[in-house]
Write a protein that holds these residues in place. Structure first.
Motif, PDB file in Angstrom:
ATOM      1  N   HIS A  47       0.813  -1.224   0.000  1.00 49.78           N
ATOM      2  CA  HIS A  47       0.000   0.000   0.000  1.00 49.78           C
ATOM      3  C   HIS A  47       0.847   1.276   0.000  1.00 49.78           C
ATOM      4  O   HIS A  47       0.661   2.166   0.836  1.00 49.78           O
ATOM      5  CB  HIS A  47      -0.937   0.019   1.214  1.00 49.78           C
ATOM      6  CG  HIS A  47      -1.811  -1.188   1.324  1.00 49.78           C
ATOM      7  ND1 HIS A  47      -2.821  -1.460   0.426  1.00 49.78           N
ATOM      8  CD2 HIS A  47      -1.809  -2.224   2.211  1.00 49.78           C
ATOM      9  CE1 HIS A  47      -3.418  -2.591   0.751  1.00 49.78           C
ATOM     10  NE2 HIS A  47      -2.828  -3.085   1.828  1.00 49.78           N
ATOM     11  N   VAL A  69      -0.720  -1.565 -13.186  1.00 45.12           N
ATOM     12  CA  VAL A  69      -1.124  -0.818 -11.985  1.00 45.12           C
ATOM     13  C   VAL A  69      -2.331   0.064 -12.283  1.00 45.12           C
ATOM     14  O   VAL A  69      -3.257   0.165 -11.482  1.00 45.12           O
ATOM     15  CB  VAL A  69       0.046   0.038 -11.452  1.00 45.12           C
ATOM     16  CG1 VAL A  69      -0.428   0.978 -10.346  1.00 45.12           C
ATOM     17  CG2 VAL A  69       1.163  -0.854 -10.931  1.00 45.12           C
ATOM     18  N   TRP A  72      -6.034  -1.002 -11.811  1.00 40.55           N
ATOM     19  CA  TRP A  72      -6.746  -1.077 -10.534  1.00 40.55           C
ATOM     20  C   TRP A  72      -6.401   0.052  -9.561  1.00 40.55           C
ATOM     21  O   TRP A  72      -6.996   0.149  -8.485  1.00 40.55           O
ATOM     22  CB  TRP A  72      -6.449  -2.413  -9.839  1.00 40.55           C
ATOM     23  CG  TRP A  72      -4.991  -2.732  -9.717  1.00 40.55           C
ATOM     24  CD1 TRP A  72      -4.228  -3.424 -10.599  1.00 40.55           C
ATOM     25  CD2 TRP A  72      -4.097  -2.353  -8.655  1.00 40.55           C
ATOM     26  NE1 TRP A  72      -2.919  -3.495 -10.164  1.00 40.55           N
ATOM     27  CE2 TRP A  72      -2.819  -2.862  -8.972  1.00 40.55           C
ATOM     28  CE3 TRP A  72      -4.260  -1.643  -7.465  1.00 40.55           C
ATOM     29  CZ2 TRP A  72      -1.710  -2.675  -8.158  1.00 40.55           C
ATOM     30  CZ3 TRP A  72      -3.160  -1.458  -6.636  1.00 40.55           C
ATOM     31  CH2 TRP A  72      -1.900  -1.976  -6.987  1.00 40.55           C
ATOM     32  N   SER A  73      -5.471   0.919  -9.911  1.00 37.13           N
ATOM     33  CA  SER A  73      -5.043   1.943  -8.946  1.00 37.13           C
ATOM     34  C   SER A  73      -4.661   3.249  -9.630  1.00 37.13           C
ATOM     35  O   SER A  73      -4.174   3.263 -10.760  1.00 37.13           O
ATOM     36  CB  SER A  73      -3.838   1.420  -8.149  1.00 37.13           C
ATOM     37  OG  SER A  73      -3.293   2.418  -7.312  1.00 37.13           O
ATOM     38  N   SER A  74      -4.881   4.362  -8.899  1.00 37.98           N
ATOM     39  CA  SER A  74      -4.448   5.686  -9.370  1.00 37.98           C
ATOM     40  C   SER A  74      -3.164   6.109  -8.656  1.00 37.98           C
ATOM     41  O   SER A  74      -2.814   7.285  -8.622  1.00 37.98           O
ATOM     42  CB  SER A  74      -5.547   6.729  -9.113  1.00 37.98           C
ATOM     43  OG  SER A  74      -5.850   6.810  -7.725  1.00 37.98           O
ATOM     44  N   LEU A  75      -2.442   5.146  -8.080  1.00 34.88           N
ATOM     45  CA  LEU A  75      -1.176   5.383  -7.394  1.00 34.88           C
ATOM     46  C   LEU A  75      -0.258   6.268  -8.238  1.00 34.88           C
ATOM     47  O   LEU A  75       0.034   5.939  -9.379  1.00 34.88           O
ATOM     48  CB  LEU A  75      -0.495   4.029  -7.141  1.00 34.88           C
ATOM     49  CG  LEU A  75       0.951   4.025  -6.642  1.00 34.88           C
ATOM     50  CD1 LEU A  75       1.004   4.479  -5.187  1.00 34.88           C
ATOM     51  CD2 LEU A  75       1.548   2.623  -6.784  1.00 34.88           C
TER      52      LEU A  75
END
Length: 240
Positions: A47, A69, A72-75
């Motif tokens: 995380h 990535v 599934w994520s806006s990291l």
């Protein structure tokens, strides 16, 4: 103590240690990965708040990691790579990276990019729960409901294309948007012949919102790549 966690994905031990040490001296927590498979696992289980990613990994190309990535994520993803060609930067940014830093780089420049990513995180967090109908950044204000833009309290009269460009940049404040990405979002297609038109519209937009268009504080040009709206916090700050 800054509890921000940063995932450093780099197979070169010397560079990985340099980045880790730089982050540690500023109070950031960090995780490390030497392969793409390990990076994806750490991104899910660790995380992290930000990913610093090298493109040349032993098991997969960094662009593929970005695409995975982004599924599934806006990291926030900051690419740090020896690949300096515009096409490499555009490929990574089009895949979903937020920023691109070319090796060799200074510690100060890396930290500046990290601060840009953190401002994006804070901005996104502030918008969670309910989408604000008003965007404010320094003296710039966009009233989405009314379809109006203001600079230092004065309404700015924009053409429909200029307004769409401004809104697109505002919705992605702190993120580098490539020419291709902007063309697709605004005009629905990507043709090399449209890039000069985009530059013209961006120049007219700057004349209307920037106090000194030749020294913009809101819209930053990444030559040969695209544009980014800078997040202004309190006093104007260079975003690298």
């Amino acid at each position: 103590m800054n509890k921000t966690s940063i995932l450093v994905v780099e197979d070169d031990k010397a560079v990985r240690n340099l980045i880790a040490t730089t982050l540690e001296t500023q109070g950031y927590d960090y995780l490390t990965a030497e392969t793409g498979a390990s990076a994806l696992m750490q991104a899910v289980s660790g995380h992290p708040d930000i990913m610093i990613l090298d493109l040349g990994l032993p098991d997969m190309d960094g662009v593929e990691i970005i695409k995975k990535v982004r599924g599934w994520s806006s990291l926030p993803i900051i690419v740090v790579s020896a690949r300096s060609e515009d096409r490499d930067k555009i490929s990574a940014l089009d895949a979903g990276a937020d920023d691109y830093l070319t090796k060799p780089f200074s510690a100060d420049e890396l930290l500046a990019r990290v601060r840009v990513a953190l401002r994006r995180i804070r901005y996104d967090s502030a918008r969670q729960g309910a989408e604000s109908s008003v965007f404010e950044n320094g003296g710039l204000k966009i009233d989405y409901a009314a379809g109006c833009a203001y600079v230092d309290g004065e309404e700015v009269h924009l053409t429909p294309i200029e307004y769409k460009l401004l809104c697109l940049l505002a919705h992605n404040v702190g993120k580098v948007l490539t020419h291709n990405m902007i063309l697709k979002e605004i005009w629905g297609n990507v043709l090399p012949s449209d890039t000069p038109s985009l530059r013209v519209f961006m120049a007219t937009l700057r004349k209307k919102i920037e106090q000194v268009p030749s020294q913009p504080k809101y819209i930053q040009t990444h030559v040969g790549v695209g544009y980014r709206m800078l997040r202004i916090v309190n006093s104007p700050e260079a975003d690298a």
